[in-house]
Design a protein around this motif. Structure first.
Motif, PDB file in Angstrom:
ATOM      1  N   GLU A 125       1.128  -0.804  -0.117  1.00 17.47           N
ATOM      2  CA  GLU A 125       0.117  -0.197  -0.119  1.00 17.47           C
ATOM      3  C   GLU A 125       1.208   1.089  -0.021  1.00 17.47           C
ATOM      4  N   VAL A 126       1.911   1.051   0.540  1.00 18.39           N
ATOM      5  CA  VAL A 126       2.823   1.993   0.697  1.00 18.39           C
ATOM      6  C   VAL A 126       3.595   2.417  -0.986  1.00 18.39           C
ATOM      7  N   LEU A 127       3.940   1.473  -1.074  1.00 17.22           N
ATOM      8  CA  LEU A 127       4.800   1.382  -2.602  1.00 17.22           C
ATOM      9  C   LEU A 127       3.551   2.096  -3.596  1.00 17.22           C
ATOM     10  N   GLU A 128       2.656   1.709  -3.414  1.00 21.17           N
ATOM     11  CA  GLU A 128       1.348   2.146  -4.271  1.00 21.17           C
ATOM     12  C   GLU A 128       0.877   3.629  -4.550  1.00 21.17           C
ATOM     13  N   ALA A 129       0.884   3.942  -2.880  1.00 21.04           N
ATOM     14  CA  ALA A 129       0.707   5.641  -3.082  1.00 21.04           C
ATOM     15  C   ALA A 129       2.386   5.861  -3.731  1.00 21.04           C
ATOM     16  N   ILE A 130       3.150   5.932  -2.746  1.00 19.68           N
ATOM     17  CA  ILE A 130       4.428   6.603  -4.025  1.00 19.68           C
ATOM     18  C   ILE A 130       4.514   6.558  -5.297  1.00 19.68           C
ATOM     19  N   LYS A 131       3.913   5.403  -6.165  1.00 15.61           N
ATOM     20  CA  LYS A 131       4.044   5.138  -7.231  1.00 15.61           C
ATOM     21  C   LYS A 131       2.574   5.897  -7.808  1.00 15.61           C
ATOM     22  N   GLU A 132       1.323   5.888  -6.772  1.00 12.46           N
ATOM     23  CA  GLU A 132       1.022   7.250  -8.141  1.00 12.46           C
ATOM     24  C   GLU A 132       1.334   8.529  -8.202  1.00 12.46           C
ATOM     25  N   PHE A 133       1.631   8.961  -6.515  1.00  9.95           N
ATOM     26  CA  PHE A 133       1.296  10.531  -6.283  1.00  9.95           C
ATOM     27  C   PHE A 133       2.526  11.077  -7.619  1.00  9.95           C
ATOM     28  N   ASP A 134       1.785  12.511  -7.922  1.00 10.62           N
ATOM     29  CA  ASP A 134       2.530  12.780  -8.926  1.00 10.62           C
ATOM     30  C   ASP A 134       3.855  13.961  -8.079  1.00 10.62           C
ATOM     31  N   PHE A 135       4.875  14.006  -8.328  1.00  5.81           N
ATOM     32  CA  PHE A 135       6.120  14.618  -7.476  1.00  5.81           C
ATOM     33  C   PHE A 135       6.684  15.900  -8.426  1.00  5.81           C
ATOM     34  N   THR A 136       5.876  16.572  -9.466  1.00  5.04           N
ATOM     35  CA  THR A 136       6.297  17.005  -9.936  1.00  5.04           C
ATOM     36  C   THR A 136       6.453  18.215  -9.102  1.00  5.04           C
ATOM     37  N   GLY A 137       7.519  19.174  -9.506  1.00  2.00           N
ATOM     38  CA  GLY A 137       7.704  19.984  -8.735  1.00  2.00           C
ATOM     39  C   GLY A 137       8.373  19.835  -7.351  1.00  2.00           C
ATOM     40  N   TYR A 138       8.232  18.530  -6.414  1.00  4.85           N
ATOM     41  CA  TYR A 138       9.023  18.024  -5.746  1.00  4.85           C
ATOM     42  C   TYR A 138      10.102  17.623  -5.440  1.00  4.85           C
ATOM     43  N   LYS A 139      11.290  17.630  -4.930  1.00  5.54           N
ATOM     44  CA  LYS A 139      12.770  16.944  -4.683  1.00  5.54           C
ATOM     45  C   LYS A 139      12.508  16.356  -3.422  1.00  5.54           C
ATOM     46  N   GLU A 140      12.169  15.755  -2.702  1.00  4.87           N
ATOM     47  CA  GLU A 140      12.368  14.961  -1.266  1.00  4.87           C
ATOM     48  C   GLU A 140      11.100  14.561  -0.726  1.00  4.87           C
ATOM     49  N   LEU A 141      11.172  13.281   0.014  1.00  8.87           N
ATOM     50  CA  LEU A 141      10.215  12.775   0.560  1.00  8.87           C
ATOM     51  C   LEU A 141      10.093  12.308   1.496  1.00  8.87           C
TER      52      LEU A 141
END
Length: 198
Positions: free
Chosen positions: A51-67
Protein backbone atom coordinates in the motif's frame (compact mmCIF):
# COMPACT_ATOMS: atom_id res chain seq x y z
CA UNK A 1 -9.13 5.76 5.31
CA UNK A 2 -6.02 7.64 6.38
CA UNK A 3 -3.67 9.33 3.93
CA UNK A 4 -0.32 7.64 3.35
CA UNK A 5 1.09 10.48 1.23
CA UNK A 6 0.24 14.06 2.14
CA UNK A 7 1.61 17.53 1.51
CA UNK A 8 2.28 20.27 4.02
CA UNK A 9 3.72 23.65 3.06
CA UNK A 10 6.43 22.89 0.48
CA UNK A 11 7.04 19.21 1.27
CA UNK A 12 5.60 15.74 0.63
CA UNK A 13 5.33 13.36 3.57
CA UNK A 14 4.86 9.60 3.97
CA UNK A 15 2.68 8.53 6.91
CA UNK A 16 3.55 4.83 7.26
CA UNK A 17 2.53 3.99 10.83
CA UNK A 18 0.59 5.27 13.81
CA UNK A 19 2.73 3.35 16.29
CA UNK A 20 4.95 5.55 18.43
CA UNK A 21 7.27 4.81 21.34
CA UNK A 22 6.95 8.29 22.85
CA UNK A 23 3.99 10.19 24.26
CA UNK A 24 5.11 13.78 23.77
CA UNK A 25 3.02 16.26 25.73
CA UNK A 26 2.89 18.65 22.76
CA UNK A 27 2.21 16.07 20.01
CA UNK A 28 -0.04 17.43 17.28
CA UNK A 29 -1.82 14.12 16.85
CA UNK A 30 -3.53 14.62 20.21
CA UNK A 31 -4.89 17.94 18.96
CA UNK A 32 -6.16 17.26 15.43
CA UNK A 33 -6.69 14.37 13.01
CA UNK A 34 -4.84 15.73 10.00
CA UNK A 35 -2.06 18.02 8.83
CA UNK A 36 -1.66 19.89 5.56
CA UNK A 37 -3.90 18.43 2.87
CA UNK A 38 -4.58 15.23 4.84
CA UNK A 39 -8.08 14.94 6.32
CA UNK A 40 -6.88 12.23 8.66
CA UNK A 41 -3.53 10.61 9.37
CA UNK A 42 -4.99 8.01 11.73
CA UNK A 43 -4.64 4.56 10.13
CA UNK A 44 -7.15 1.92 11.22
CA UNK A 45 -4.29 -0.54 10.75
CA UNK A 46 -0.76 0.25 9.64
CA UNK A 47 -0.50 0.24 5.83
CA UNK A 48 1.29 -2.68 4.22
CA UNK A 49 4.46 -2.26 2.19
CA UNK A 50 2.40 -2.81 -0.96
CA UNK A 51 0.00 0.00 0.00
CA UNK A 52 2.86 2.40 0.78
CA UNK A 53 4.65 1.62 -2.50
CA UNK A 54 1.38 2.05 -4.41
CA UNK A 55 0.80 5.45 -2.80
CA UNK A 56 4.32 6.60 -3.73
CA UNK A 57 3.93 5.24 -7.26
CA UNK A 58 0.62 7.04 -7.83
CA UNK A 59 1.62 10.42 -6.41
CA UNK A 60 2.71 13.12 -8.85
CA UNK A 61 5.99 14.43 -7.44
CA UNK A 62 6.36 17.15 -10.09
CA UNK A 63 7.93 20.16 -8.40
CA UNK A 64 9.07 18.16 -5.37
CA UNK A 65 12.62 16.89 -4.83
CA UNK A 66 12.25 15.23 -1.44
CA UNK A 67 10.04 12.73 0.37
CA UNK A 68 9.91 13.03 4.16
CA UNK A 69 9.00 10.03 6.29
CA UNK A 70 6.96 11.63 9.05
CA UNK A 71 3.32 11.12 10.00
CA UNK A 72 1.25 10.32 13.06
CA UNK A 73 3.69 7.66 14.25
CA UNK A 74 7.42 7.01 14.51
CA UNK A 75 8.65 5.73 11.09
CA UNK A 76 11.35 3.49 12.59
CA UNK A 77 8.60 1.48 14.34
CA UNK A 78 7.80 0.22 10.81
CA UNK A 79 11.45 -0.21 9.84
CA UNK A 80 11.14 -2.74 7.00
CA UNK A 81 8.48 -0.64 5.28
CA UNK A 82 10.52 2.53 5.82
CA UNK A 83 13.68 1.04 4.29
CA UNK A 84 11.98 -0.52 1.27
CA UNK A 85 9.73 2.46 0.57
CA UNK A 86 12.66 4.87 0.83
CA UNK A 87 14.70 2.73 -1.57
CA UNK A 88 11.78 2.65 -4.02
CA UNK A 89 11.24 6.43 -3.86
CA UNK A 90 14.94 7.07 -4.50
CA UNK A 91 15.23 4.67 -7.42
CA UNK A 92 11.87 5.08 -9.13
CA UNK A 93 11.09 8.74 -8.38
CA UNK A 94 14.61 10.16 -8.08
CA UNK A 95 13.82 11.75 -4.74
CA UNK A 96 16.00 12.73 -1.80
CA UNK A 97 14.78 11.04 1.38
CA UNK A 98 14.51 12.65 4.79
CA UNK A 99 13.63 10.91 8.02
CA UNK A 100 11.95 12.85 10.82
CA UNK A 101 12.35 10.74 13.95
CA UNK A 102 12.33 10.75 17.74
CA UNK A 103 15.70 8.96 17.77
CA UNK A 104 14.43 5.81 19.49
CA UNK A 105 14.79 3.62 16.39
CA UNK A 106 17.78 1.54 17.46
CA UNK A 107 16.43 0.76 20.92
CA UNK A 108 13.01 0.00 19.37
CA UNK A 109 14.53 -2.49 16.92
CA UNK A 110 17.10 -3.81 19.42
CA UNK A 111 20.05 -3.19 17.14
CA UNK A 112 21.99 -0.32 15.57
CA UNK A 113 19.77 0.46 12.57
CA UNK A 114 21.86 3.41 11.34
CA UNK A 115 23.91 1.42 8.75
CA UNK A 116 20.63 0.25 7.18
CA UNK A 117 19.22 3.77 7.19
CA UNK A 118 22.40 5.18 5.66
CA UNK A 119 21.84 3.15 2.48
CA UNK A 120 18.55 4.91 1.66
CA UNK A 121 18.23 8.04 3.83
CA UNK A 122 19.85 11.32 2.75
CA UNK A 123 19.10 13.44 5.81
CA UNK A 124 17.78 12.96 9.32
CA UNK A 125 15.98 15.33 11.66
CA UNK A 126 15.83 14.13 15.28
CA UNK A 127 13.48 15.69 17.82
CA UNK A 128 15.69 16.86 20.68
CA UNK A 129 12.76 18.39 22.62
CA UNK A 130 14.75 19.25 25.77
CA UNK A 131 18.35 19.86 26.91
CA UNK A 132 18.56 17.35 29.79
CA UNK A 133 17.44 13.84 30.70
CA UNK A 134 14.93 14.97 33.32
CA UNK A 135 13.31 17.58 31.06
CA UNK A 136 13.30 15.18 28.12
CA UNK A 137 11.58 12.45 30.15
CA UNK A 138 8.97 14.95 31.30
CA UNK A 139 7.92 16.25 27.86
CA UNK A 140 8.74 13.30 25.57
CA UNK A 141 7.67 10.47 27.88
CA UNK A 142 9.56 7.70 26.00
CA UNK A 143 8.32 4.14 26.46
CA UNK A 144 11.89 2.78 26.49
CA UNK A 145 14.29 3.27 29.38
CA UNK A 146 17.10 5.79 28.98
CA UNK A 147 15.31 7.51 26.11
CA UNK A 148 17.43 10.67 26.29
CA UNK A 149 20.70 8.76 26.12
CA UNK A 150 19.36 6.53 23.31
CA UNK A 151 18.29 9.58 21.30
CA UNK A 152 21.70 11.25 21.65
CA UNK A 153 23.58 8.06 20.75
CA UNK A 154 21.32 7.49 17.72
CA UNK A 155 21.87 11.06 16.50
CA UNK A 156 25.65 10.78 16.87
CA UNK A 157 25.63 7.50 14.93
CA UNK A 158 23.58 9.12 12.16
CA UNK A 159 26.06 11.99 12.06
CA UNK A 160 28.85 9.47 11.50
CA UNK A 161 27.07 7.50 8.77
CA UNK A 162 24.65 9.92 7.09
CA UNK A 163 26.28 13.32 7.79
CA UNK A 164 23.26 15.53 7.00
CA UNK A 165 21.76 15.27 10.46
CA UNK A 166 20.22 17.84 12.78
CA UNK A 167 18.36 18.14 16.01
CA UNK A 168 15.13 20.11 16.14
CA UNK A 169 13.26 21.86 18.92
CA UNK A 170 10.11 23.97 18.90
CA UNK A 171 10.33 27.62 19.90
CA UNK A 172 7.79 27.20 22.70
CA UNK A 173 10.63 26.18 25.04
CA UNK A 174 11.74 28.75 27.63
CA UNK A 175 14.67 30.88 26.42
CA UNK A 176 16.98 29.33 29.00
CA UNK A 177 16.21 25.80 27.75
CA UNK A 178 16.73 26.86 24.15
CA UNK A 179 20.15 28.23 25.11
CA UNK A 180 21.07 24.92 26.73
CA UNK A 181 19.89 23.04 23.62
CA UNK A 182 22.18 25.27 21.54
CA UNK A 183 25.05 24.46 23.91
CA UNK A 184 24.31 20.73 23.65
CA UNK A 185 24.30 20.93 19.85
CA UNK A 186 27.69 22.62 19.90
CA UNK A 187 29.06 20.07 22.36
CA UNK A 188 28.12 17.18 20.07
CA UNK A 189 28.70 19.05 16.77
CA UNK A 190 25.11 18.47 15.67
CA UNK A 191 23.30 21.41 13.99
CA UNK A 192 20.13 22.60 15.72
CA UNK A 193 16.98 23.78 13.98
CA UNK A 194 14.56 25.85 16.06
CA UNK A 195 11.09 25.38 14.55
CA UNK A 196 8.18 27.74 14.97
CA UNK A 197 5.11 26.11 16.53
CA UNK A 198 2.47 25.73 13.81
Amino acid sequence: MADIIYTYKDSVYANITNKCNCRCTFCIRFIKDGVGDADTLWHQTNPSLKEVLEAIKEFDFTGYKELVFCGYGEPTCQLDVLLQAAEYAKKEKGLKIRLNTNGQGSVENRRDIVPELAKVIDSVSVSLNAPSKAEYEEVTRPLHDNGFESMIEFTKRCREEIKDVRWSIVDVLPEEEIERCVALSKEHDIPLRIRKKT
